[in-house]
Design an enzyme around this catalytic site. Structure first.
Site, PDB file in Angstrom:
ATOM      1  N   HIS A   1      -0.459   5.187  48.368  1.00 45.04           N
ATOM      2  CA  HIS A   1      -0.248   3.742  48.230  1.00 45.04           C
ATOM      3  C   HIS A   1      -1.276   2.941  49.024  1.00 45.04           C
ATOM      4  CE1 HIS A   1       1.504  -0.224  49.039  1.00 45.04           C
ATOM      5  NE2 HIS A   1       2.100  -0.088  47.883  1.00 45.04           N
TER       6      HIS A   1
ATOM      7  N   GLU B   1       7.915   6.213  39.223  1.00 44.04           N
ATOM      8  CA  GLU B   1       6.688   5.429  39.379  1.00 44.04           C
ATOM      9  C   GLU B   1       5.993   5.972  40.609  1.00 44.04           C
ATOM     10  OE1 GLU B   1       4.459   2.025  41.376  1.00 44.04           O
ATOM     11  OE2 GLU B   1       6.010   3.349  42.143  1.00 44.04           O
TER      12      GLU B   1
ATOM     13  N   HIS C   1      11.022   4.589  42.652  1.00 46.18           N
ATOM     14  CA  HIS C   1       9.822   3.929  43.180  1.00 46.18           C
ATOM     15  C   HIS C   1       9.053   4.860  44.115  1.00 46.18           C
ATOM     16  CE1 HIS C   1       8.087   0.606  45.923  1.00 46.18           C
ATOM     17  NE2 HIS C   1       7.353   0.645  44.834  1.00 46.18           N
TER      18      HIS C   1
ATOM     19  N   ASP D   1       1.842   5.884  42.864  1.00 42.80           N
ATOM     20  CA  ASP D   1       0.550   5.212  43.028  1.00 42.80           C
ATOM     21  C   ASP D   1      -0.572   6.240  43.091  1.00 42.80           C
ATOM     22  OD1 ASP D   1       1.887   2.594  43.626  1.00 42.80           O
ATOM     23  OD2 ASP D   1       2.604   3.748  45.344  1.00 42.80           O
TER      24      ASP D   1
ATOM     25  N   GLU E   1       0.867   4.206  38.414  1.00 45.22           N
ATOM     26  CA  GLU E   1       0.242   2.965  38.884  1.00 45.22           C
ATOM     27  C   GLU E   1      -1.140   3.283  39.428  1.00 45.22           C
ATOM     28  OE1 GLU E   1       2.133   0.415  41.892  1.00 45.22           O
ATOM     29  OE2 GLU E   1       0.161  -0.526  42.127  1.00 45.22           O
TER      30      GLU E   1
HETATM   31  O1  G3P Z   1       4.747  -0.470  40.196  1.00 44.64           O
HETATM   32  C1  G3P Z   1       5.672  -1.235  40.883  1.00 44.64           C
HETATM   33  C2  G3P Z   1       5.422  -1.265  42.372  1.00 44.64           C
HETATM   34  O2  G3P Z   1       5.194   0.029  42.832  1.00 44.64           O
HETATM   35  C3  G3P Z   1       4.268  -2.140  42.752  1.00 44.64           C
HETATM   36  O3  G3P Z   1       4.153  -2.328  44.117  1.00 44.64           O
HETATM   37  O4  G3P Z   1       3.098  -1.945  46.279  1.00 44.64           O
HETATM   38  O5  G3P Z   1       5.053  -0.595  45.643  1.00 44.64           O
HETATM   39  O6  G3P Z   1       2.879  -0.207  44.523  1.00 44.64           O
HETATM   40  P1  G3P Z   1       3.773  -1.212  45.178  1.00 44.64           P
HETATM   41 MG    MG Z   2       3.488   1.291  43.023  1.00 39.84          MG
END
Ligand code: G3P
Ligand code: MG
Length: 256
Positions: free
Chosen positions: A61, A46, A19, A48, A121
């Site tokens: 993020h 993953e 993450h 952002d 993302e």
């Molecule tokens: O993509 C899954 C997760 O990353 C979504 O929430 O806020 O951590 O980007 P966040």
């Molecule tokens: Mg995310």
């Protein structure tokens, strides 16, 4: 999407994703985080992506500076070169002091060179849904032009259906997953509208029956953010295809 598709055709990607790259082990959304994931033999990450003021996508993020990068103001007010000179690592620990805010292009190339698969993302700053989806779509399409072997293509996801639609227009061959917190009643219609391959939801928004309906309809199912091995095991027993974790020291790439 064919009903009853097997797990591999639903989700030909890694089962455990780091993450934000670093999770709890290295600063999120930085190259140091990607290096940590690679060093611990993760196969997928993953992260952002948001647009800087010059329209360059960077890993970020929060839309405001302050939490992971010292400063005040909107990320989208600073050019990518200014962001690259900021410190995205010191908040995490002294070993990471001066770690830059990286550009998507740099991170995607590094991940590709090191054989890590990516879930990109798309995280638009407020009011930037269309341009973020469009620009990120174009950039990834340039890096991955109609490549054979769908399992190697990155997967886009977003909470913003508008951004996902713009990415689809710019890069129709790059697959998409719809990201939600709670699973909406009309999840099937929303997935169909964007021609998505997967649904990504909060792990506590799910139960076994709902998981079965989603996977039974042929969609990949990814849950975030799962940091307890017992919970990860339960989700996999429900047929969840993948999880995103901050604790890939506990839930590694080959977790069963
Ligand atoms: O993509 C899954 C997760 O990353 C979504 O929430 O806020 O951590 O980007 P966040
Ligand atoms: Mg995310």
């Amino acid at each position: 999407m064919a009903a009853g598709a097997d797990a591999l055709s639903r989700w030909p990607y890694p089962r455990v994703l780091a993450h934000r790259g670093g999770g709890k082990l290295a600063p999120e959304n930085t190259l140091a985080g990607m290096r940590e994931a690679h060093a611990r033999r993760m196969r997928g990450v993953e992260f952002d992506v948001m647009l800087a003021a010059d329209g360059i996508p960077v890993l970020m993020h929060d839309s405001q500076l302050g939490r992971t990068v010292p400063g005040v103001g909107s990320v989208s007010a600073f050019a990518s070169e200014e962001l690259a000179r900021m410190d995205a690592g010191g908040w995490f620990g002294p070993d990471f002091l001066g770690e830059p805010v990286p550009a998507l292009q740099e991170v995607a190339s590094w991940l590709d060179d090191h054989g890590l698969w990516m879930n990109v993302e798309i995280k638009p700053a407020p009011g930037h849904d269309v341009d973020t989806g469009d620009i990120v779509g174009r950039l990834i399409a340039e890096l991955y032009p109609g490549m054979a072997g769908a399992a190697r293509l990155p997967l886009f996801s977003s909470f913003s259906a508008t951004a996902l639609g713009a990415a689809r227009a710019a890069a129709p061959h790059i697959p998409r997953g719809l990201l939600v917190e709670e699973v909406p009643d009309d999840w099937a219609g929303q997935l169909e509208a964007l021609d998505c391959v997967s649904l990504h939801c909060r792990h506590d928004a799910l139960d076994a029956a709902l998981a079965l309906r989603i996977t039974g309809a042929g969609y990949g199912l990814m849950c975030y953010t799962v940091n307890e091995p017992a919970r990860a095991r339960q989700l996999f027993s429900w047929g969840v295809d993948a999880i995103c974790t901050d604790r890939y020291d506990l839930i590694g790439a080959d977790f069963r």
